[in-house]
Scaffold this motif. Sequence first.
Motif, short mmCIF file in Angstrom:
data_model
loop_
_atom_site.label_atom_id
_atom_site.label_comp_id
_atom_site.label_asym_id
_atom_site.label_seq_id
_atom_site.Cartn_x
_atom_site.Cartn_y
_atom_site.Cartn_z
N LYS A 37 0.84 -1.21 0.00
CA LYS A 37 0.00 0.00 0.00
C LYS A 37 0.87 1.26 0.00
O LYS A 37 0.62 2.19 -0.77
CB LYS A 37 -0.93 -0.02 1.21
CG LYS A 37 -1.89 1.15 1.27
CD LYS A 37 -2.90 1.03 2.39
CE LYS A 37 -2.23 1.22 3.73
NZ LYS A 37 -3.19 1.33 4.83
N LYS A 41 1.20 4.15 -3.05
CA LYS A 41 1.06 5.59 -2.81
C LYS A 41 2.27 6.36 -3.34
O LYS A 41 2.14 7.42 -3.95
CB LYS A 41 0.88 5.87 -1.32
CG LYS A 41 -0.46 5.44 -0.78
CD LYS A 41 -0.52 5.72 0.71
CE LYS A 41 -1.80 5.27 1.35
NZ LYS A 41 -1.82 5.55 2.80
N ALA A 44 2.27 6.27 -7.18
CA ALA A 44 1.20 7.15 -7.67
C ALA A 44 1.66 8.60 -7.65
O ALA A 44 1.44 9.34 -8.62
CB ALA A 44 -0.04 6.97 -6.81
N HIS A 45 2.31 9.00 -6.57
CA HIS A 45 2.81 10.38 -6.48
C HIS A 45 3.86 10.66 -7.56
O HIS A 45 3.82 11.71 -8.20
CB HIS A 45 3.39 10.62 -5.08
CG HIS A 45 3.90 12.00 -4.88
ND1 HIS A 45 3.06 13.09 -4.79
CD2 HIS A 45 5.15 12.47 -4.76
CE1 HIS A 45 3.80 14.18 -4.63
NE2 HIS A 45 5.06 13.83 -4.60
N TYR A 49 -0.30 11.07 -9.93
CA TYR A 49 -1.65 10.76 -9.47
C TYR A 49 -1.82 11.17 -8.01
O TYR A 49 -0.87 11.14 -7.25
CB TYR A 49 -1.93 9.25 -9.58
CG TYR A 49 -2.16 8.75 -10.97
CD1 TYR A 49 -3.43 8.74 -11.53
CD2 TYR A 49 -1.10 8.27 -11.74
CE1 TYR A 49 -3.64 8.27 -12.81
CE2 TYR A 49 -1.30 7.80 -13.02
CZ TYR A 49 -2.58 7.80 -13.55
OH TYR A 49 -2.78 7.35 -14.82
N ASP A 50 -3.04 11.53 -7.65
CA ASP A 50 -3.40 11.77 -6.26
C ASP A 50 -4.12 10.54 -5.74
O ASP A 50 -4.98 9.98 -6.44
CB ASP A 50 -4.34 12.97 -6.13
CG ASP A 50 -3.68 14.27 -6.55
OD1 ASP A 50 -2.48 14.44 -6.24
OD2 ASP A 50 -4.36 15.11 -7.18
N VAL A 51 -3.81 10.11 -4.53
CA VAL A 51 -4.52 8.99 -3.91
C VAL A 51 -5.76 9.59 -3.28
O VAL A 51 -5.69 10.27 -2.26
CB VAL A 51 -3.63 8.28 -2.86
CG1 VAL A 51 -4.40 7.14 -2.22
CG2 VAL A 51 -2.34 7.78 -3.49
N VAL A 54 -8.54 5.31 0.01
CA VAL A 54 -7.90 4.06 0.42
C VAL A 54 -8.92 3.28 1.23
O VAL A 54 -9.39 3.76 2.26
CB VAL A 54 -6.63 4.31 1.27
CG1 VAL A 54 -6.03 2.99 1.73
CG2 VAL A 54 -5.61 5.12 0.50
N LEU A 61 -7.31 0.97 -3.73
CA LEU A 61 -6.88 2.36 -3.72
C LEU A 61 -7.35 3.01 -5.01
O LEU A 61 -7.23 2.42 -6.09
CB LEU A 61 -5.35 2.47 -3.64
CG LEU A 61 -4.71 2.09 -2.31
CD1 LEU A 61 -4.43 0.61 -2.26
CD2 LEU A 61 -3.44 2.86 -2.12
N LEU A 63 -6.72 6.08 -7.48
CA LEU A 63 -5.76 7.10 -7.89
C LEU A 63 -6.41 7.95 -8.97
O LEU A 63 -7.02 7.41 -9.89
CB LEU A 63 -4.48 6.46 -8.43
CG LEU A 63 -3.89 5.29 -7.66
CD1 LEU A 63 -2.65 4.78 -8.38
CD2 LEU A 63 -3.56 5.68 -6.25
#
Length: 127
Positions: A37, A41, A44-45, A49-51, A54, A61, A63
């Motif tokens: 997880k 995250k 993604a960053h 992408y923004d999470v 969750v 998750l 994104l």
Amino acid sequence: MAFEGIKNFFSNSFETSDNLDKEYATHYYRNDYSTIKDAIKSVAHKMGYDVTNVDDQYKELLLASRTKGEMIITITSLSYYENAIDIKATTHYVIACGRAKKRVKEFYETINKTLNLKRIGGGINEY
């Protein structure tokens, strides 16, 4: 077969599974849920992408990116130290040009550098 390629080229969504070719099949990792997880995250960053959500109960998750679309990452726990990642990617283009499929490939390539890849696909082969 050719029709499937044309369909994927124009489709705005793509989903991985064990039934697909090796590159886009479910990826299995030798890491626990919280490590995976946190890696998702982080990746993604890095990918822009923004999470946005969750869900630890369903191990999903969400994104999102204004320019790249959305991805739903599903983590399936097989045991404490064996987990699988499946991805559903959606883009918002009139002509997608296979962008959702490319985003999935990019995500897997990036996260494979962080986590301990056990195998790709549901077969018994280990990588």
